[in-house]
Design a protein around this motif. Structure first.
Motif, mmCIF file in Angstrom:
data_model
loop_
_atom_site.group_PDB
_atom_site.id
_atom_site.type_symbol
_atom_site.label_atom_id
_atom_site.label_comp_id
_atom_site.label_asym_id
_atom_site.label_seq_id
_atom_site.Cartn_x
_atom_site.Cartn_y
_atom_site.Cartn_z
ATOM 1 N N GLN A 183 4.302 22.127 77.133
ATOM 2 C CA GLN A 183 3.328 21.083 77.476
ATOM 3 C C GLN A 183 2.088 21.697 78.127
ATOM 4 O O GLN A 183 1.540 21.167 79.092
ATOM 5 C CB GLN A 183 3.954 20.028 78.394
ATOM 6 C CG GLN A 183 4.999 19.168 77.725
ATOM 7 C CD GLN A 183 4.396 18.305 76.619
ATOM 8 O OE1 GLN A 183 3.419 17.604 76.845
ATOM 9 N NE2 GLN A 183 4.973 18.369 75.437
ATOM 10 N N LYS B 158 -4.256 16.824 67.535
ATOM 11 C CA LYS B 158 -3.550 15.669 68.108
ATOM 12 C C LYS B 158 -2.624 16.114 69.232
ATOM 13 O O LYS B 158 -2.619 15.523 70.321
ATOM 14 C CB LYS B 158 -2.759 14.949 67.018
ATOM 15 C CG LYS B 158 -1.963 13.760 67.503
ATOM 16 C CD LYS B 158 -1.191 13.135 66.354
ATOM 17 C CE LYS B 158 -0.337 11.989 66.788
ATOM 18 N NZ LYS B 158 0.802 12.393 67.580
ATOM 19 N N THR C 236 -4.731 17.389 72.333
ATOM 20 C CA THR C 236 -5.360 16.314 73.107
ATOM 21 C C THR C 236 -4.316 15.516 73.873
ATOM 22 O O THR C 236 -4.552 15.139 75.023
ATOM 23 C CB THR C 236 -6.179 15.384 72.205
ATOM 24 O OG1 THR C 236 -5.374 14.920 71.128
ATOM 25 C CG2 THR C 236 -7.394 16.085 71.672
ATOM 26 N N GLU C 237 -3.154 15.274 73.272
ATOM 27 C CA GLU C 237 -2.094 14.563 74.004
ATOM 28 C C GLU C 237 -1.640 15.359 75.221
ATOM 29 O O GLU C 237 -1.474 14.804 76.307
ATOM 30 C CB GLU C 237 -0.893 14.302 73.090
ATOM 31 C CG GLU C 237 -1.121 13.226 72.070
ATOM 32 C CD GLU C 237 0.032 13.095 71.100
ATOM 33 O OE1 GLU C 237 0.981 13.915 71.147
ATOM 34 O OE2 GLU C 237 -0.007 12.165 70.277
ATOM 35 N N THR D 292 -2.338 14.271 79.150
ATOM 36 C CA THR D 292 -1.182 14.113 80.039
ATOM 37 C C THR D 292 -1.316 15.006 81.270
ATOM 38 O O THR D 292 -1.065 14.563 82.394
ATOM 39 C CB THR D 292 0.118 14.461 79.296
ATOM 40 O OG1 THR D 292 0.224 13.616 78.151
ATOM 41 C CG2 THR D 292 1.323 14.259 80.172
#
Length: 112
Positions: A44, A93, A96-97, A101
């Motif tokens: 992440q 995608k 950017t997520e 977050t």
């Protein structure tokens, strides 16, 4: 006479090698992004990934597709552009997520 006897083997072998080379051209550009995608998704953290590279590759592949309409070239190169555009959109995608977050988590900690 020997050349005619080997045609039953050489023709399918030539087609197999041709299909293999075309598949390598189509998916060869995407393969390096698979470990990056998995790493970003696992950790992440998208700090090491440049979105500018995605932008440049998107523009280049879109231009290649537009060029194809004017002057047709080999179809594996066209498919390579399509697959690469889909890959870059998927990578953007995910990045950017992950970045949204992470930024929301930092703002929440700062507010508290």
């Amino acid at each position: 006479m020997e050349a005619e006897g080997l045609d039953w083997l050489l023709v399918p072998l030539h087609q197999l090698v041709s299909w293999g080379a075309a598949g390598a051209m189509v998916f060869g550009g995407v393969v390096p992004y698979i470990p990056q995608y998995r790493d970003i998704r696992r950790t992440q953290n998208a700090e090491g990934f440049s979105t500018y590279v995605c932008l440049v590759l998107l523009v280049a592949n879109i231009l290649r597709i537009l060029f194809w309409f004017g002057r047709h070239f080999e179809s594996p190169l066209l498919w390579q552009s399509i697959v690469m555009i889909l890959t870059m959109l998927l990578m953007l995608k995910l990045c950017t997520e992950v970045r949204v977050t992470n930024e929301l988590n930092v703002k929440r900690r700062f507010f508290a």
